[in-house]
Design an enzyme around this catalytic site. Structure first.
Site: not given
Lengths: 408, 408
Positions: A169, A195, A206, A288, A403, A408
């Site tokens: 992702t 991942k 995840t 990140e 973040n 969303t």
């Protein structure tokens, strides 16, 4: 996607003798595996691979370890209704986590598995499902089902790298490779595609890892080895203390000869743990904005629980992590985290021994070591003989930016 | 220093009937107290007040609650060797925490207390010591001792505001004020001076709070009230999950009449908790870069421990806190934190009820509420009747900047 920088600190892996990295390897480097990764158009970059299939092309056994999060994703719950020892293949989609999607999400997962089963001619209950991506949004079956057809049609012995890309992702690069383990009875191979990023991202938090081997194992031995490997690797990375509802490690073993036992089995178990640690540390390095991977070693604790509690307190502490980002050998912040972890326990030593790559914090060598991409922070408690290692990364502005700005 | 913005959500305080804010009040608003705050030159701004003394000018009783950190500061350890019920005064220095300073730090603290005792004509063991500032550095006695002389000479009935300034470190403003509580037997007053910032700072993480009242209390009742008030206020703010080695709450009560009992005592206890909550919420609002104070209400938990565990998991989660900063009503991040807190507990509901100021997360009203400076996040677990409230703030880039760029 670019390759991931190699881990300089070989000693972090704890690899057994005879384990060697196979250049350019993947999950299809071990014998008897096929894989594919295709673009169904579900990622923001519609040409990026987002559907992956990995399967054993000969009889195999399997082991599965998944999240302890009390609100697991739909695929995690579905896999738990199956016999995990019998998984032959895995179907992965990367874009939607299929978590918090309720009954509709379950129907989506079942439809995808049915499509894969039909294509692969494998019973549906022998295909594990893994989804990663945004929580609370449904998978677009108009994209996914044709994607599954294409992935199944494209299964190939050299499909490992494409599969590794398809499961990612926000990863800067997939964590994938293969290793050869020399054993008296002959070499076996272990491949991995994983991942997950060191700083867990928004709703794409995840960790997924898929391991293939052409070693022969009794299924109970494989499950025990997988559980130990997860505990020694993916469960020892401190990202931001957050836990995904989807985390899954699946190990497939399809060796056809006599199962490993005794010293050979022990070497395989050590090798599996080292391979998983190799991938786990790459996750830490993929944060990140993270510039450092750090091993937090707690020594001389009263017991293993205490050692782990202190290591997690240090590795999860935002005050420690921002100090690492600032290359600041800050005794106070480490001591504060240790003191909090040991709150209400008697007999805490007045002084801790804290070192960075062996140098005390007031030694200029400690500050110099903090410039490195990989270094050790050792905390000696002087209370006993228990120890625990944890890998953590630093915390920079980019973590907050990503973040806070991701909606969303 | 500028005054702190008032708390809009009166309902957060849980104040008993008859408690009113006294405009312009301080720790010297209750009768029988004197205080001072002077500049000894120990802060970066050498003209900023950095030494404070607060004392009761008539017989009093005292209560003290301090940190559970297993590696407390020198003053915390020293106070523990005294009879906390007998403290008449407190000496505070703001610039060095006197933590991790060993035997030399203890000598420094004793020298400062001796100087204060001499000046105040109070037995040395009746003066509490509090230090806040950088860890691991010694206090400069050449500055501190003359500062103590000056503070003692300047003690005054209107010295409360100066004292409140002197105890601050990185606070945007002191958290100070006074309240009047109407009781059938007459009004009593409660004053408070507190320091600490919502996002705990580098090595200046300390929360200090000093409460004065002219109510008359039996010392055991005062200690119980102070412990309850701390549990209902300072222990319910989630900053970054970090714990200072110096946190201290000291309450002095010097009423001369019959001690409060029955309903009056109950009202006083509620009032003390509300006053402490008033200061604690100001700490949350004082986070570097924090734009929101949020009450995390966990309801319908199995038991109080579970409710608290879930509230802390949500309030401490960097993924939740960055979402709050981004004004993102992100169900996945809250669910992830709840799921992690409930890991390995059976019977977790498949769906959580999460609301922001009463609106479900998909309701546009939830997003609108997140623009406010103060709002509620309610998480209903559907497992029982236990509840827990916690106050938290958001996490912005400024937190990282300040903590990464600040070097010891």
């Amino acid at each position: 996607m670019t390759a991931f920088p190699p881990i300089e600190r070989d000693d972090w892996l704890g690899a057994p003798e005879g384990l060697r990295l196979a250049e350019g390897g993947s999950v299809t480097t071990p014998e008897g595996y096929a894989a594919a990764g295709v673009a169904s158009g579900a990622k923001t970059d519609r040409d990026a691979r987002d559907i992956g299939i990995l399967m054993s092309t000969r009889p195999n056994v399997a082991a599965l370890v998944d999240t302890v999060n009390a609100l697991p994703s739909v695929p995690v719950k579905l896999n738990r209704t199956r016999d995990r020892r019998a998984f032959r293949a895995v179907l992965v989609n990367a874009s939607k986590a299929n978590a918090a999607t309720g009954a509709a999400g379950r129907e989506d997962a079942l439809a995808m598995l049915a499509r894969a089963a039909e294509n692969l001619d494998v019973p549906v209950e022998q295909i594990a499902a893994c989804s990663t991506g945004t929580i609370g949004e449904r998978i677009d079956l108009d994209l996914a089902l044709p994607g599954i057809d294409a992935a199944a049609a494209g299964l190939a012995q050299d499909g490992g790298p494409a599969f590794a890309e398809a499961i990612c992702t926000t990863d800067r690069a997939p964590k994938t490779g293969a290793f050869t383990l020399d054993l008296p009875g002959g070499a076996v191979r272990i491949g991995i595609a994983a991942k997950g990023a060191g700083m867990i991202r928004p709703t794409m938090a995840t960790m997924l890892a898929f391991v293939t081997t052409d070693a022969a194992l009794v299924v109970e031995d494989l499950q025990a080895a997988a559980a130990d490997a997860a505990a020694a690797s993916f469960n020892r990375i401190s990202v931001d203390g957050q836990m995904s509802p989807s985390d899954t490690l699946l190990v497939l073993a399809n060796g056809q000869g006599d199962p490993l036992e005794g010293e050979d089995l022990a070497a395989f178990r050590d090798a599996l743990a080292a391979v998983c640690r190799w991938a786990a540390i790459q996750m830490v390095k993929d944060g990140e904005g993270a510039e450092h991977a750090v091993r937090v070693r707690v020594e001389a604790a009263r017991d293993a629980d205490e050692a782990e509690r202190v290591a997690r307190a240090v590795g999860d502490s935002p005050l420690v992590k921002t100090a690492l980002f600032g290359r600041d050998p800050n005794w106070g912040r480490i001591s504060q985290a240790v003191g909090a972890a040991l709150a209400r326990t008697p007999g805490v030593p007045a002084d801790l021994a804290v070192a960075i790559d062996g140098a005390g914090l007031s030694d200029p060598a400690a500050g110099a070591a903090m410039e490195k991409a990989e270094y050790d922070i050792t905390v000696r408690l002087g209370r006993g003989v228990a120890a625990y290692d944890l890998w953590a990364c630093d915390l920079g502005q980019a973590y907050v930016s990503l973040n806070a700005e991701y909606h969303t």
